[in-house]
Enzyme design. Sequence first.
Site, mmCIF file in Angstrom:
data_model
loop_
_atom_site.group_PDB
_atom_site.id
_atom_site.type_symbol
_atom_site.label_atom_id
_atom_site.label_comp_id
_atom_site.label_asym_id
_atom_site.label_seq_id
_atom_site.Cartn_x
_atom_site.Cartn_y
_atom_site.Cartn_z
ATOM 1 N N HIS A 10 -4.179 -5.783 11.678
ATOM 2 C CA HIS A 10 -3.991 -4.372 11.840
ATOM 3 C C HIS A 10 -2.404 -4.260 12.645
ATOM 4 O O HIS A 10 -2.567 -3.169 13.662
ATOM 5 C CB HIS A 10 -4.946 -3.796 12.313
ATOM 6 N N VAL A 27 15.067 6.744 10.102
ATOM 7 C CA VAL A 27 15.543 5.945 11.107
ATOM 8 C C VAL A 27 16.306 6.687 11.989
ATOM 9 O O VAL A 27 17.522 7.409 11.191
ATOM 10 C CB VAL A 27 16.090 4.500 10.565
ATOM 11 N N LEU A 30 0.748 -1.377 0.033
ATOM 12 C CA LEU A 30 -0.106 -0.029 -0.164
ATOM 13 C C LEU A 30 1.009 1.228 -0.081
ATOM 14 O O LEU A 30 0.550 2.075 -0.976
ATOM 15 C CB LEU A 30 -1.010 -0.089 1.197
ATOM 16 N N VAL A 54 13.831 -8.521 -0.492
ATOM 17 C CA VAL A 54 15.015 -7.803 0.177
ATOM 18 C C VAL A 54 15.446 -8.695 1.328
ATOM 19 O O VAL A 54 14.656 -8.955 2.208
ATOM 20 C CB VAL A 54 14.328 -6.352 0.453
ATOM 21 N N ASN A 66 -7.281 -7.060 1.260
ATOM 22 C CA ASN A 66 -8.237 -6.311 2.442
ATOM 23 C C ASN A 66 -9.730 -6.389 2.154
ATOM 24 O O ASN A 66 -10.099 -6.752 1.074
ATOM 25 C CB ASN A 66 -7.556 -5.224 2.928
ATOM 26 N N GLY A 67 -10.248 -5.780 3.313
ATOM 27 C CA GLY A 67 -11.765 -6.233 3.214
ATOM 28 C C GLY A 67 -12.364 -4.657 2.633
ATOM 29 O O GLY A 67 -13.451 -4.500 2.795
ATOM 30 N N GLU A 99 9.551 -6.003 -4.887
ATOM 31 C CA GLU A 99 8.215 -6.527 -4.084
ATOM 32 C C GLU A 99 8.489 -8.065 -3.992
ATOM 33 O O GLU A 99 8.633 -8.958 -5.118
ATOM 34 C CB GLU A 99 6.850 -6.420 -4.791
HETATM 35 C C1 LIG Z 1 -6.735 -9.508 5.704
HETATM 36 C C2 LIG Z 1 -6.919 -8.167 5.747
HETATM 37 C C3 LIG Z 1 -8.009 -7.414 5.972
HETATM 38 C C4 LIG Z 1 -7.861 -6.056 5.905
HETATM 39 N N1 LIG Z 1 -8.869 -5.276 5.959
HETATM 40 C C5 LIG Z 1 -9.095 -3.773 5.943
HETATM 41 C C6 LIG Z 1 -10.144 -3.020 5.629
HETATM 42 O O1 LIG Z 1 -11.247 -3.611 5.241
HETATM 43 N N2 LIG Z 1 -10.040 -1.744 5.616
HETATM 44 C C7 LIG Z 1 -9.022 -0.988 5.871
HETATM 45 O O2 LIG Z 1 -8.769 0.256 5.694
HETATM 46 N N3 LIG Z 1 -7.783 -1.791 6.093
HETATM 47 C C8 LIG Z 1 -7.740 -3.250 5.996
HETATM 48 N N4 LIG Z 1 -6.547 -3.877 6.440
HETATM 49 C C9 LIG Z 1 -5.512 -3.341 6.928
HETATM 50 C C10 LIG Z 1 -4.508 -2.551 5.674
HETATM 51 O O3 LIG Z 1 -4.942 -3.313 4.232
HETATM 52 C C11 LIG Z 1 -3.279 -2.521 5.922
HETATM 53 O O4 LIG Z 1 -3.118 -2.039 7.273
HETATM 54 C C12 LIG Z 1 -2.310 -1.810 4.856
HETATM 55 O O5 LIG Z 1 -2.330 -2.280 3.661
HETATM 56 C C13 LIG Z 1 -0.848 -1.737 5.510
HETATM 57 O O6 LIG Z 1 -0.051 -1.014 4.781
HETATM 58 P P1 LIG Z 1 1.560 -1.348 4.548
HETATM 59 O O7 LIG Z 1 2.220 -0.478 3.333
HETATM 60 O O8 LIG Z 1 2.113 -1.067 5.826
HETATM 61 O O9 LIG Z 1 1.852 -2.610 4.281
HETATM 62 P P2 LIG Z 1 1.231 -3.920 2.952
HETATM 63 O O10 LIG Z 1 0.351 -3.002 2.368
HETATM 64 O O11 LIG Z 1 1.086 -5.080 3.737
HETATM 65 O O12 LIG Z 1 2.656 -3.887 1.977
HETATM 66 C C14 LIG Z 1 3.864 -4.396 2.439
HETATM 67 C C15 LIG Z 1 4.561 -5.115 1.274
HETATM 68 O O13 LIG Z 1 5.797 -5.433 1.556
HETATM 69 C C16 LIG Z 1 6.156 -6.538 0.829
HETATM 70 N N5 LIG Z 1 7.128 -7.293 1.505
HETATM 71 C C17 LIG Z 1 7.445 -7.900 3.026
HETATM 72 N N6 LIG Z 1 8.663 -8.035 3.154
HETATM 73 C C18 LIG Z 1 9.211 -7.797 2.078
HETATM 74 C C19 LIG Z 1 10.756 -8.062 1.783
HETATM 75 N N7 LIG Z 1 11.649 -8.594 2.452
HETATM 76 N N8 LIG Z 1 11.132 -7.911 0.240
HETATM 77 C C20 LIG Z 1 10.140 -7.304 -0.403
HETATM 78 N N9 LIG Z 1 8.957 -7.133 -0.198
HETATM 79 C C21 LIG Z 1 8.617 -7.419 0.946
HETATM 80 C C22 LIG Z 1 4.709 -7.425 0.977
HETATM 81 O O14 LIG Z 1 4.679 -8.500 0.142
HETATM 82 C C23 LIG Z 1 3.845 -6.229 0.792
HETATM 83 O O15 LIG Z 1 3.595 -5.947 -0.653
HETATM 84 C C24 LIG Z 1 -6.673 -5.396 6.300
HETATM 85 C C25 LIG Z 1 -5.387 -6.160 6.223
HETATM 86 C C26 LIG Z 1 -5.584 -7.341 5.876
HETATM 87 C C27 LIG Z 1 -4.089 -8.185 5.871
#
Ligand SMILES: Cc1cc2nc3c(=O)[nH]c(=O)nc-3n(C[C@H](O)[C@H](O)[C@H](O)COP(=O)(O)OP(=O)(O)OC[C@H]3O[C@@H](n4cnc5c(N)ncnc54)[C@H](O)[C@@H]3O)c2cc1C
Length: 601
Positions: free
Chosen positions: A537, A559, A43, A262, A113-114, A64
């Site tokens: 979450h 950081v 995201l 990574v 996600n939902g 990714e």
């Molecule tokens: C099942 C589920 C349902 C949810 N429902 C909702 C909802 O209804 N409404 C809402 O608002 N939020 C919802 N959320 C929460 C929301 O989607 C997340 O909080 C948000 O996407 C987090 O964003 P982020 O960028 O922190 O992480 P993410 O979107 O999870 O992105 C992290 C990315 O990093 C990648 N990654 C990890 N480690 C590595 C590595 N070492 N090397 C390369 N790539 C890597 C992963 O594959 C992933 O693509 C839900 C989450 C989940 C899992």
Amino acid sequence: MINLLLVWVVLLREALSSFAAVVTNPVLASNRTFDYIILGGGLAGLTVANRLSENCTISVLVIEAGQDNRDDPRIYDIYQYGSTHGTSLEWSYPSNGGVIRGGRTLGGSSSVNGAIWTRGTKQQYDAWSQLLDPIDASVGWNWDGLLSYMKKAESFSAPTSQQRAKGADYVASCHGSRGPVNVAFPNLMYGGPQQSYFASVMVKFGLAKNPDLNGGTPNCVSFPPLSLNKNDGDHRSSSATAYLSPVESTRTNWMTLVGQQVTKIIFNPSTVHPRVATGVQFGTLSGARYTAFARREVIVAAGSIGSPKILQLSGIGDATALSSLGIASIVDLKTVGKNLQEQTINIMAANTTYFDVGGRGPSDAIAYPNIYQLFGTQANAMISHIQSSLPAWAASQAGSALSAGALRNIYTIQSNLIIAQNAPIAEVTFKTKNSGDKIGTNIWQLLPFSRGTVQISSSNPFDIPEIKVNFFAIDFDMATQIAAARFTRHAFQTAPLSTLSTGESLPGFTLVPDSPDHGSTANWTSWIMNNARPVAHPIATCAMMSRSLGGVVDAQLRVYDTKNVRVVDASIMPIQISAHLSSTVYGIAEKAADLIKNAQN
Ligand SMILES: Cc1cc2nc3c(=O)[nH]c(=O)nc-3n(C[C@H](O)[C@H](O)[C@H](O)COP(=O)(O)OP(=O)(O)OC[C@H]3O[C@@H](n4cnc5c(N)ncnc54)[C@H](O)[C@@H]3O)c2cc1C
Ligand SMILES: *[C@@H]1O[C@H](CO)[C@@H](O)[C@H](O)[C@H]1NC(C)=O
Ligand SMILES: *[C@@H]1O[C@H](CO)[C@@H](O)[C@H](O)[C@H]1NC(C)=O
Ligand SMILES: *[C@@H]1O[C@H](CO)[C@@H](O)[C@H](O)[C@H]1NC(C)=O
Ligand SMILES: *[C@@H]1O[C@H](CO)[C@@H](O)[C@H](O)[C@H]1NC(C)=O
């Protein structure tokens, strides 16, 4: 002359074809230098990549671990929500409280996600500045400073008159209209009696019916919109479809490498303070390792489990713990992976006589009670309990934070939001089961005092880190989960919802016998202990806070003690909000992109 021209054309085409769009061949990024390297195409990662690459002279690489699955119906079809659970499209991170789900595909968790689109209370965002040093107040980590960025991400479609007749409503000033993420009510929104009956009961329980909970006032019952595209068959709107798809054929300065994980950030060995990152290593479990170089910055966006893991593998974390794994310390930052706050979900349901649900969904009615509404006559006793327990709670959770003293200061802000600012402490999401003979709720305590940790236990980057969520380590968290269960049971028994219900089926009165106070504490505790699982979450494992409170990143999301490593994702959120996370994380990423651009000048 003609030869020279030909060489130019070939060179140009090579540059374009190797940079454009999504690639799977690691050699295309290997040994190359980019201005920015973004770790994780989820995201936040794709949001930042899009904004930084708006300037065509800036080169951006996203790495990714998952694949590009935008064409997979389990990803784009919102009605298949949940079908990715346990598949290769998700990380299934084991913890001491059950498996934490997360998207492992382009778009990250926004692709699985939902899609529920909500925001926390104004005061919860304002609190982020209270957790920073006063000098950082002007950076704008508060409601006013984030709302414009949350709106920048959003393209909201107002409900039609048909949807309004089904209960959908909105306040225009709460929404953006020109952003990449499509937000709307579903075309096939439920129009049967169930969602409005639920809202009526919530009003009887003292919650206001709010036309729009996205304006910083979620203490209400409301019908929130969803991140979907109503002009495209209600397909999911993820960071991949919103921020990458529209520009991938033209942004030749942005490369997205998928299927590569990574493994660590590389630092210039000759700088001591602040540490300077020069690039990253990546690879696959069985394949070779490659290196890409960063001219300007490395941006960690791997999510609340993935980001602290990468920092620790790179030598940023508790030096003693890392040295026992043979990892040389780059920055001795003891709180990387600490302060983890995850919530606990339980599912409840009632049987009904058959009725016409009036649509296909997805469900979109939610109640967010505050402590007074949830605990009723017990609220004052609960408040006294919180106030007298903070020192003991902080001492008991100190191992998952910088110190008991730091945690006590954080708890003071958290408890003030609960007690003095009416922050919702539980989510009660109403669920229609499509057969028309069942209704239900998903319930969770929103603002846990229990704290957890993410800690690598080996130097192998393909090993899963040790995750401790420590659910219900603090009794308030269980008391809140029980109160939300009783609240639901009571709601099923209250008119007009009770006119649909023929009896609670999950857990039902056999597992949790009914009583005048809607089930005993002992019976609810054992059912919750056996059935609660993580909401997905997780936050705060690279928290944006002052050093004295145990922060990992500063107000620039840098950081501590590094010159050019930032974290931009849900892991920087210091404390939980009374909301689903996606709208907020989009806002964080949009704001971060501007902070990074401003730092260039
Ligand atoms: C099942 C589920 C349902 C949810 N429902 C909702 C909802 O209804 N409404 C809402 O608002 N939020 C919802 N959320 C929460 C929301 O989607 C997340 O909080 C948000 O996407 C987090 O964003 P982020 O960028 O922190 O992480 P993410 O979107 O999870 O992105 C992290 C990315 O990093 C990648 N990654 C990890 N480690 C590595 C590595 N070492 N090397 C390369 N790539 C890597 C992963 O594959 C992933 O693509 C839900 C989450 C989940 C899992
Ligand atoms: C990258 O450079 C290193 C050092 O020069 C070399 O050993 C390696 O083969 C190169 N990798 C690729 C994929 O070109
Ligand atoms: C694009 O980036 C270059 C290089 O940093 C900078 O000089 C220029 O001002 C940027 N352009 C815009 C429109 O910001
Ligand atoms: C609910 O319906 C299921 C399936 O028909 C049935 O097994 C169960 O006994 C019912 N429970 C109640 C409480 O009516
Ligand atoms: C409910 O609690 C009572 C008293 O604590 C206990 O005796 C009973 O076994 C419990 N019932 C269930 C189904 O757990």
